[in-house]
Design a protein around this motif. Structure first.
Motif, PDB file in Angstrom:
ATOM      1  N   PRO A   1       2.423 -20.921 -36.035  1.00 11.04           N
ATOM      2  CA  PRO A   1       1.731 -21.159 -34.763  1.00 11.04           C
ATOM      3  C   PRO A   1       2.516 -20.670 -33.552  1.00 11.04           C
ATOM      4  N   GLY A   2       3.827 -20.602 -33.662  1.00 13.04           N
ATOM      5  CA  GLY A   2       4.642 -20.146 -32.541  1.00 13.04           C
ATOM      6  C   GLY A   2       4.349 -18.715 -32.125  1.00 13.04           C
ATOM      7  N   MET A   3       3.698 -17.944 -32.986  1.00  7.63           N
ATOM      8  CA  MET A   3       3.375 -16.558 -32.650  1.00  7.63           C
ATOM      9  C   MET A   3       2.162 -16.443 -31.729  1.00  7.63           C
ATOM     10  N   ILE A   4       1.493 -17.560 -31.468  1.00  2.13           N
ATOM     11  CA  ILE A   4       0.342 -17.546 -30.556  1.00  2.13           C
ATOM     12  C   ILE A   4       0.740 -16.960 -29.205  1.00  2.13           C
ATOM     13  N   LYS A   5       1.896 -17.357 -28.701  1.00  4.11           N
ATOM     14  CA  LYS A   5       2.376 -16.840 -27.409  1.00  4.11           C
ATOM     15  C   LYS A   5       2.511 -15.320 -27.437  1.00  4.11           C
ATOM     16  N   ASP A   6       3.093 -14.821 -28.520  1.00  9.57           N
ATOM     17  CA  ASP A   6       3.294 -13.369 -28.634  1.00  9.57           C
ATOM     18  C   ASP A   6       1.956 -12.641 -28.672  1.00  9.57           C
ATOM     19  N   PHE A   7       1.000 -13.201 -29.412  1.00 10.78           N
ATOM     20  CA  PHE A   7      -0.335 -12.589 -29.490  1.00 10.78           C
ATOM     21  C   PHE A   7      -0.984 -12.529 -28.107  1.00 10.78           C
ATOM     22  N   VAL A   8      -0.916 -13.645 -27.385  1.00  5.58           N
ATOM     23  CA  VAL A   8      -1.566 -13.719 -26.065  1.00  5.58           C
ATOM     24  C   VAL A   8      -0.891 -12.766 -25.082  1.00  5.58           C
ATOM     25  N   ASN A   9       0.433 -12.667 -25.148  1.00  3.89           N
ATOM     26  CA  ASN A   9       1.142 -11.760 -24.242  1.00  3.89           C
ATOM     27  C   ASN A   9       0.701 -10.315 -24.447  1.00  3.89           C
ATOM     28  N   LYS A  10       0.583  -9.889 -25.693  1.00  3.43           N
ATOM     29  CA  LYS A  10       0.145  -8.521 -25.982  1.00  3.43           C
ATOM     30  C   LYS A  10      -1.325  -8.325 -25.622  1.00  3.43           C
ATOM     31  N   TRP A  11      -2.116  -9.349 -25.797  1.00  4.73           N
ATOM     32  CA  TRP A  11      -3.528  -9.299 -25.391  1.00  4.73           C
ATOM     33  C   TRP A  11      -3.636  -9.094 -23.884  1.00  4.73           C
ATOM     34  N   GLU A  12      -2.796  -9.773 -23.132  1.00  9.15           N
ATOM     35  CA  GLU A  12      -2.801  -9.636 -21.676  1.00  9.15           C
ATOM     36  C   GLU A  12      -2.360  -8.231 -21.251  1.00  9.15           C
ATOM     37  N   GLU A  13      -1.627  -7.542 -22.107  1.00 12.08           N
ATOM     38  CA  GLU A  13      -1.238  -6.163 -21.797  1.00 12.08           C
ATOM     39  C   GLU A  13      -2.387  -5.177 -22.018  1.00 12.08           C
ATOM     40  N   GLY A  14      -3.472  -5.666 -22.624  1.00  7.45           N
ATOM     41  CA  GLY A  14      -4.644  -4.809 -22.780  1.00  7.45           C
ATOM     42  C   GLY A  14      -5.103  -4.551 -24.195  1.00  7.45           C
ATOM     43  N   TYR A  15      -4.383  -5.040 -25.186  1.00  6.43           N
ATOM     44  CA  TYR A  15      -4.780  -4.825 -26.580  1.00  6.43           C
ATOM     45  C   TYR A  15      -5.941  -5.758 -26.948  1.00  6.43           C
ATOM     46  N   LYS A  16      -6.976  -5.195 -27.545  1.00  7.67           N
ATOM     47  CA  LYS A  16      -8.120  -5.992 -27.984  1.00  7.67           C
ATOM     48  C   LYS A  16      -7.848  -6.703 -29.313  1.00  7.67           C
ATOM     49  N   VAL A  17      -6.925  -6.139 -30.084  1.00  8.10           N
ATOM     50  CA  VAL A  17      -6.569  -6.707 -31.394  1.00  8.10           C
ATOM     51  C   VAL A  17      -5.050  -6.763 -31.495  1.00  8.10           C
ATOM     52  N   VAL A  18      -4.535  -7.938 -31.846  1.00  8.70           N
ATOM     53  CA  VAL A  18      -3.101  -8.108 -32.078  1.00  8.70           C
ATOM     54  C   VAL A  18      -2.951  -8.756 -33.454  1.00  8.70           C
ATOM     55  N   LEU A  19      -2.240  -8.101 -34.354  1.00  5.87           N
ATOM     56  CA  LEU A  19      -2.175  -8.553 -35.744  1.00  5.87           C
ATOM     57  C   LEU A  19      -0.767  -8.968 -36.143  1.00  5.87           C
ATOM     58  N   GLY A  20      -0.693  -9.998 -36.966  1.00  5.23           N
ATOM     59  CA  GLY A  20       0.571 -10.389 -37.572  1.00  5.23           C
ATOM     60  C   GLY A  20       0.729  -9.672 -38.902  1.00  5.23           C
TER      61      GLY A  20
END
Length: 309
Positions: free
Chosen positions: A101-120
């Motif tokens: 769950p701690g990766m939620i922050k990383d996903f949201v940060n990359k989403w805010e940079e403009g990526y529509k899809v962020v994958l683990g």
């Protein structure tokens, strides 16, 4: 404020759901610029999972629950829940805590940079080394035969913008290969590597059949190579058989009194051709089964109840 939807499929996860809920809540407590909803979809669990989820929902309106009328499988149920997400982005997060769950922050940060899809993407796993190696081999194989480039070592864990969710709703696939659909849509994705932790509580609900099901679904949905291989191999073996037959005929004519045909080549040839035929009949059956599922157009799941929606 932007809304993030966390989507968690559950089946007999009484030992994990409350801890997962707590960890997700703690992550968003450190993200004051966002509000969230946590959608749990229960696939007719036989333990206390639903009771625990209902207790959580009483305490927190952010927790939303869908209870299926029966077990609709590990492919349809998570996908249905994802389509119910109303947030600006949705994150698929399994209940066994093997998706950190701690990766939620990383996903949201990359989403805010403009990526529509962020994958683990798993680079290593604390699960069985043999199983991880088999999964890696499968991902390599399906990438070779697929008509599109699929993301290796991704189980669906990741963030998907609401635009992606809307496209998925329009596709209306009754039995989707989710990872393949995401690649097929074509938006650039950002990949974040992680090491998959070992399951701490409970046992995995996957077995040989469920893993085989999703493996064949990926192949039949994204590649025609097995079908074309059957035609090419059939032609090649027919030509080879003709050459062998001519060779045997010439040998018999030249060495009539010394050359004995024997039964071994006939028996070996019979078993070889029968095995090849059965194998490709099975492949054709998988494609026909996929077509049959699409034609029936049954709903992804039937819901028994909803809470906090």
């Amino acid at each position: 404020m932007k809304t993030i939807s966390i989507v968690t499929p559950c089946y007999n996860e009484e030992e994990n759901v409350r801890e997962l809920y707590t960890q997700v809540k703690a992550v968003f407590a450190e993200m004051p610029g966002y509000i969230y909803e946590h959608i749990f979809i229960d696939n007719a669990s036989k333990d206390k999972t639903v009771a625990i989820l209902k207790d959580i929902a009483k305490e927190d309106s952010n927790a939303k629950i869908i209870v299926n009328s029966r077990n609709f499988g590990h492919i349809r149920s998570p996908y249905h829940a994802l389509l119910q997400a109303e947030g600006d982005a949705a994150i698929l997060l399994v209940a066994d805590l093997q998706d950190p769950p701690g990766m939620i922050k990383d996903f949201v940060n990359k989403w805010e940079e403009g990526y529509k899809v962020v994958l683990g993407v798993k680079t290593q796993s604390h699960e069985s080394k043999a199983m991880f190696a088999i999964r890696k081999m499968y991902y390599n194989f399906i990438n070779r035969v697929s008509e599109i480039e699929l993301t290796k070592n991704n189980t669906g864990f990741g963030l998907y913008d609401k635009q992606i969710i809307q496209i998925l709703k329009e596709i209306d696939d009754p039995y989707p290969y989710f990872r393949g659909l995401i690649s097929d849509i074509g938006f650039e994705s950002y990949k974040i590597e992680y090491i998959q932790p070992v399951r701490k509580r409970g046992i995995t609900k996957n077995n040989f059949y469920t893993l085989y099901d999703i493996a064949m679904l990926g192949i039949t949905n994204h590649s025609k190579i097995p079908l074309r291989l059957a035609a090419m191999l059939g032609f090649t073996m027919s030509a080879l058989s003709l050459l062998v037959a001519v060779g045997y005929l010439l040998a018999k004519l030249l060495f009539w009194n010394y050359f004995s045909l024997g039964t071994a080549p006939l028996i070996i040839g019979l078993f070889l051709f029968s095995s090849v035929q059965l194998f490709f009949i099975g492949i054709i059956g998988e494609y026909i089964g996929s077509i049959h599922t699409q034609v029936l157009k049954r709903p992804l799941v039937v819901e028994k109840e909803r809470i906090n929606f």
